[in-house]
Motif scaffolding. Structure first.
Motif, PDB file in Angstrom:
ATOM      1  N   ALA A 177      -7.013   6.825   5.687  1.00  0.00           N
ATOM      2  CA  ALA A 177      -6.725   7.309   6.872  1.00  0.00           C
ATOM      3  C   ALA A 177      -6.054   6.342   7.899  1.00  0.00           C
ATOM      4  CB  ALA A 177      -8.390   7.582   7.394  1.00  0.00           C
ATOM      5  N   ILE A 178      -5.430   7.061   8.802  1.00  0.00           N
ATOM      6  CA  ILE A 178      -4.985   6.367  10.071  1.00  0.00           C
ATOM      7  C   ILE A 178      -5.923   6.262  11.171  1.00  0.00           C
ATOM      8  CG2 ILE A 178      -2.780   6.496  11.374  1.00  0.00           C
ATOM      9  CD1 ILE A 178      -1.402   7.934   9.021  1.00  0.00           C
ATOM     10  N   TYR A 179      -6.103   5.280  11.794  1.00  0.00           N
ATOM     11  CA  TYR A 179      -6.646   5.300  13.045  1.00  0.00           C
ATOM     12  C   TYR A 179      -6.057   5.983  14.371  1.00  0.00           C
ATOM     13  CZ  TYR A 179     -10.542   2.225  11.025  1.00  0.00           C
ATOM     14  OH  TYR A 179     -11.541   1.624  10.382  1.00  0.00           O
ATOM     15  N   ALA A 187       0.726  -1.221   0.040  1.00  0.00           N
ATOM     16  CA  ALA A 187       0.005   0.022  -0.083  1.00  0.00           C
ATOM     17  C   ALA A 187       0.733   1.201   0.064  1.00  0.00           C
ATOM     18  CB  ALA A 187      -0.849   0.021   1.352  1.00  0.00           C
ATOM     19  N   GLU A 188       0.297   2.257  -0.407  1.00  0.00           N
ATOM     20  CA  GLU A 188       0.853   3.400  -0.456  1.00  0.00           C
ATOM     21  C   GLU A 188      -0.293   4.599  -0.006  1.00  0.00           C
ATOM     22  OE1 GLU A 188       1.701   5.247  -4.267  1.00  0.00           O
ATOM     23  OE2 GLU A 188       1.354   3.033  -4.951  1.00  0.00           O
ATOM     24  N   LEU A 189       0.171   5.865   0.260  1.00  0.00           N
ATOM     25  CA  LEU A 189      -0.752   6.922   0.616  1.00  0.00           C
ATOM     26  C   LEU A 189      -1.377   7.456  -0.496  1.00  0.00           C
ATOM     27  CD1 LEU A 189       1.286   8.786   3.288  1.00  0.00           C
ATOM     28  CD2 LEU A 189      -0.484   6.909   3.622  1.00  0.00           C
ATOM     29  N   ILE A 190      -2.869   7.822  -0.302  1.00  0.00           N
ATOM     30  CA  ILE A 190      -3.322   8.538  -1.312  1.00  0.00           C
ATOM     31  C   ILE A 190      -2.929  10.053  -1.277  1.00  0.00           C
ATOM     32  CG2 ILE A 190      -5.680   7.474  -1.335  1.00  0.00           C
ATOM     33  CD1 ILE A 190      -6.690   9.992   0.376  1.00  0.00           C
ATOM     34  N   GLY A 191      -2.828  10.771  -2.532  1.00  0.00           N
ATOM     35  CA  GLY A 191      -2.163  12.080  -2.732  1.00  0.00           C
ATOM     36  C   GLY A 191      -2.526  13.244  -1.450  1.00  0.00           C
ATOM     37  N   ASN A 192      -3.620  13.017  -1.215  1.00  0.00           N
ATOM     38  CA  ASN A 192      -4.219  14.235  -0.325  1.00  0.00           C
ATOM     39  C   ASN A 192      -3.632  13.774   0.921  1.00  0.00           C
ATOM     40  OD1 ASN A 192      -6.144  16.532   0.552  1.00  0.00           O
ATOM     41  ND2 ASN A 192      -7.210  14.889   1.574  1.00  0.00           N
ATOM     42  N   LEU A 193      -3.633  12.672   1.656  1.00  0.00           N
ATOM     43  CA  LEU A 193      -3.003  12.175   2.766  1.00  0.00           C
ATOM     44  C   LEU A 193      -1.593  12.620   2.810  1.00  0.00           C
ATOM     45  CD1 LEU A 193      -4.087  11.286   5.392  1.00  0.00           C
ATOM     46  CD2 LEU A 193      -3.399   9.094   4.869  1.00  0.00           C
ATOM     47  N   ARG A 194      -0.926  12.487   1.734  1.00  0.00           N
ATOM     48  CA  ARG A 194       0.503  12.668   1.752  1.00  0.00           C
ATOM     49  C   ARG A 194       0.894  14.224   1.688  1.00  0.00           C
ATOM     50  NH1 ARG A 194       4.473   9.535  -0.158  1.00  0.00           N
ATOM     51  NH2 ARG A 194       3.123   8.326  -1.108  1.00  0.00           N
ATOM     52  N   PHE A 195      -0.029  15.115   0.935  1.00  0.00           N
ATOM     53  CA  PHE A 195       0.295  16.608   0.741  1.00  0.00           C
ATOM     54  C   PHE A 195      -0.223  17.348   1.827  1.00  0.00           C
ATOM     55  CE2 PHE A 195       0.258  15.002  -3.916  1.00  0.00           C
ATOM     56  CZ  PHE A 195       1.735  15.314  -4.154  1.00  0.00           C
ATOM     57  N   THR A 196      -0.978  16.877   2.703  1.00  0.00           N
ATOM     58  CA  THR A 196      -1.500  17.473   3.913  1.00  0.00           C
ATOM     59  C   THR A 196      -0.685  17.169   5.217  1.00  0.00           C
ATOM     60  OG1 THR A 196      -3.499  15.894   4.129  1.00  0.00           O
ATOM     61  CG2 THR A 196      -4.026  18.003   2.891  1.00  0.00           C
ATOM     62  N   ALA A 197       0.001  16.251   5.008  1.00  0.00           N
ATOM     63  CA  ALA A 197       0.764  15.677   6.187  1.00  0.00           C
ATOM     64  C   ALA A 197       1.592  17.123   6.705  1.00  0.00           C
ATOM     65  CB  ALA A 197       1.625  14.669   6.014  1.00  0.00           C
ATOM     66  N   GLU A 198       1.755  17.228   7.975  1.00  0.00           N
ATOM     67  CA  GLU A 198       2.654  18.159   8.553  1.00  0.00           C
ATOM     68  C   GLU A 198       3.674  17.813   9.033  1.00  0.00           C
ATOM     69  OE1 GLU A 198       0.060  20.587  10.799  1.00  0.00           O
ATOM     70  OE2 GLU A 198      -1.417  21.479   9.564  1.00  0.00           O
ATOM     71  N   ASN A 199       3.834  16.621   9.474  1.00  0.00           N
ATOM     72  CA  ASN A 199       5.020  16.110  10.265  1.00  0.00           C
ATOM     73  C   ASN A 199       4.819  14.270  10.458  1.00  0.00           C
ATOM     74  OD1 ASN A 199       3.168  15.280  12.563  1.00  0.00           O
ATOM     75  ND2 ASN A 199       3.274  17.507  13.071  1.00  0.00           N
ATOM     76  N   ARG A 200       5.779  13.599  10.913  1.00  0.00           N
ATOM     77  CA  ARG A 200       5.901  12.531  10.919  1.00  0.00           C
ATOM     78  C   ARG A 200       4.902  11.711  11.404  1.00  0.00           C
ATOM     79  NH1 ARG A 200       5.551   8.102   9.959  1.00  0.00           N
ATOM     80  NH2 ARG A 200       7.007   6.400   9.933  1.00  0.00           N
ATOM     81  N   TYR A 201       4.061  12.388  12.358  1.00  0.00           N
ATOM     82  CA  TYR A 201       2.873  11.850  12.805  1.00  0.00           C
ATOM     83  C   TYR A 201       1.686  11.578  12.148  1.00  0.00           C
ATOM     84  CZ  TYR A 201       5.206  12.867  17.410  1.00  0.00           C
ATOM     85  OH  TYR A 201       5.968  12.849  18.365  1.00  0.00           O
ATOM     86  N   ASP A 202       1.749  12.069  10.978  1.00  0.00           N
ATOM     87  CA  ASP A 202       0.528  12.286  10.008  1.00  0.00           C
ATOM     88  C   ASP A 202       0.869  11.134   8.866  1.00  0.00           C
ATOM     89  OD1 ASP A 202      -0.586  14.297  11.035  1.00  0.00           O
ATOM     90  OD2 ASP A 202       0.391  15.798   9.967  1.00  0.00           O
ATOM     91  N   PHE A 203       1.884  10.371   8.980  1.00  0.00           N
ATOM     92  CA  PHE A 203       2.208   9.441   8.134  1.00  0.00           C
ATOM     93  C   PHE A 203       2.265   7.866   8.823  1.00  0.00           C
ATOM     94  CE2 PHE A 203       4.425  12.788   6.212  1.00  0.00           C
ATOM     95  CZ  PHE A 203       4.334  12.325   4.602  1.00  0.00           C
TER      96      PHE A 203
END
Length: 354
Positions: A85-87, A48-64
């Motif tokens: 999404a991440i639970y 798996a990989e992240l969808i583009g929106n989730l990747r580009f809105t990530a502000e720091n490592r916690y968002d991955f």
């Protein structure tokens, strides 16, 4: 296998319903390779990989995502998926990122117990042990000490090590094991179905061998013992989550040469509880516990009520924590200033357009 076998619970199910994630599949991240992830469900595994929106809105490592995370994903091809999404996480084991000032490295998430592995022949180090305890205590993870390779020392030496641990560390469960002797039965009985355990320790202490013995099969490659230093060669190159035969969930980790302390005030307070208790009796509220008259901690060290080596280790980690907080604030300010500059440039371009 059920989702409960992977660690799924009512809290995660409530979040799935609340966030309207019904249209997505749910899985747990069991491996990570440079922003590529392996997600496991009851029946399958997906690259798996992240969808583009989730990747580009990530502000720091916690968002991955990280190993141990629960994610909502969709399959777009055979064996391939996109993470949407991440639970929410109930725990995060983290340390200061190596060579990156003021930044965090996530080791694993949603961990119930941290198995701190030390080889008693060469690797045993109380200061390093207290570092791992501090990381676990700061991460809402219950620490457990595993003394490995006990066949390489005498019973007298082993008892001496256990006594040294008791003198500086209290109320922590300690297991003693060896690849060539008994000891696994007690550890196996401690590991419960649905709970997640993370192996922590330096390179060559036998974490992968420990995992192989607990699982009853070859899960991770192990290196031969080096005749020159009598240590196992480090072979694990990535984090990976594995479900054991008894239902326990184990995460193996590459050996950590550096265990940098991040923002772990609560972790230090738990690990060095005795020191913080004495601090309440210091004459001055802003006592640095270094040279002030009336410092209860210095007096306790002088009287032998606080272990001098433990106190020295505490001071070193407290200094690291302060440096990390300072670097993190500076980094946050720089990121904020950069954001303002980008926003102003966009605004100026928009105005010039008209």
């Amino acid at each position: 296998m059920t989702y409960q076998d992977l660690g799924y619970n009512d809290r995660l199910e409530a979040y799935r319903i609340q966030q309207n994630l019904d249209s997505f599949e749910t899985g747990r991240v069991i491996a990570e390779h440079k922003e590529r992830y392996v997600v496991k469900t009851c029946e399958n595994e997906f690259n798996a990989e992240l969808i583009g929106n989730l990747r580009f809105t990530a502000e720091n490592r916690y968002d991955f995502p990280a190993v141990g995370d629960w994610v909502a994903f969709s399959q777009y091809d055979e064996g391939k998926a996109l993470i949407h999404a991440i639970y929410p996480r109930n725990s995060i084991i983290e340390r200061q990122a190596v060579g990156k000032s003021g930044q965090i490295q996530i080791i694993a998430t949603n961990i119930d117990f941290g198995l701190i592995v030390q080889a008693v022949d060469r690797d045993f180090n109380l200061n390093r042990l207290e570092r791992y305890l501090t990381i676990c205590n700061a991460s809402n993870v219950a620490p457990v000490i595993v003394l490995n390779k006990i066949d390489l020392i005498s019973k007298t030496e082993l008892e001496s090590i256990k006594d040294r641990i008791k003198q500086r560390i209290s109320d922590i469960l300690v297991f003693t094991v060896s690849h060539q002797t008994a000891g696994y039965k007690d550890l196996e009985s401690f590991i419960k179905k649905g709970n997640t355990y993370c192996l922590l320790g330096s390179s060559g202490v036998g974490k992968s061998t420990l995992l192989n013995n607990l699982s009853g099969q070859l899960q991770m490659k192990t290196g031969e013992i080096s005749s020159s230093v009598n240590k196992g060669k480090h072979t694990t190159s990535h984090r990976e989550l594995i479900v054991l035969n008894n239902g326990g969930i184990l995460i193996d980790n590459p050996g950590m040469r550096e265990v940098g302390i991040a923002d772990t005030t609560s972790g230090l307070e738990t690990t060095f509880e005795t020191i913080f208790e004495y601090a309440q009796n210091c004459r001055f509220k802003d006592c640095t516990h270094l040279h002030e008259k009336g410092c209860a901690i210095l007096k306790a060290v002088e009287n032998g009520e606080i272990d001098e080596d433990s106190y020295s280790n505490f001071k070193k980690m407290e200094k690291e924590r302060m440096y990390f907080e300072s670097d993190a604030r500076d980094r946050k300010k720089k990121d904020k200033d950069l954001g303002k500059m980008i926003k102003n440039v966009k605004k100026q371009r928009k105005n010039n357009k008209y």
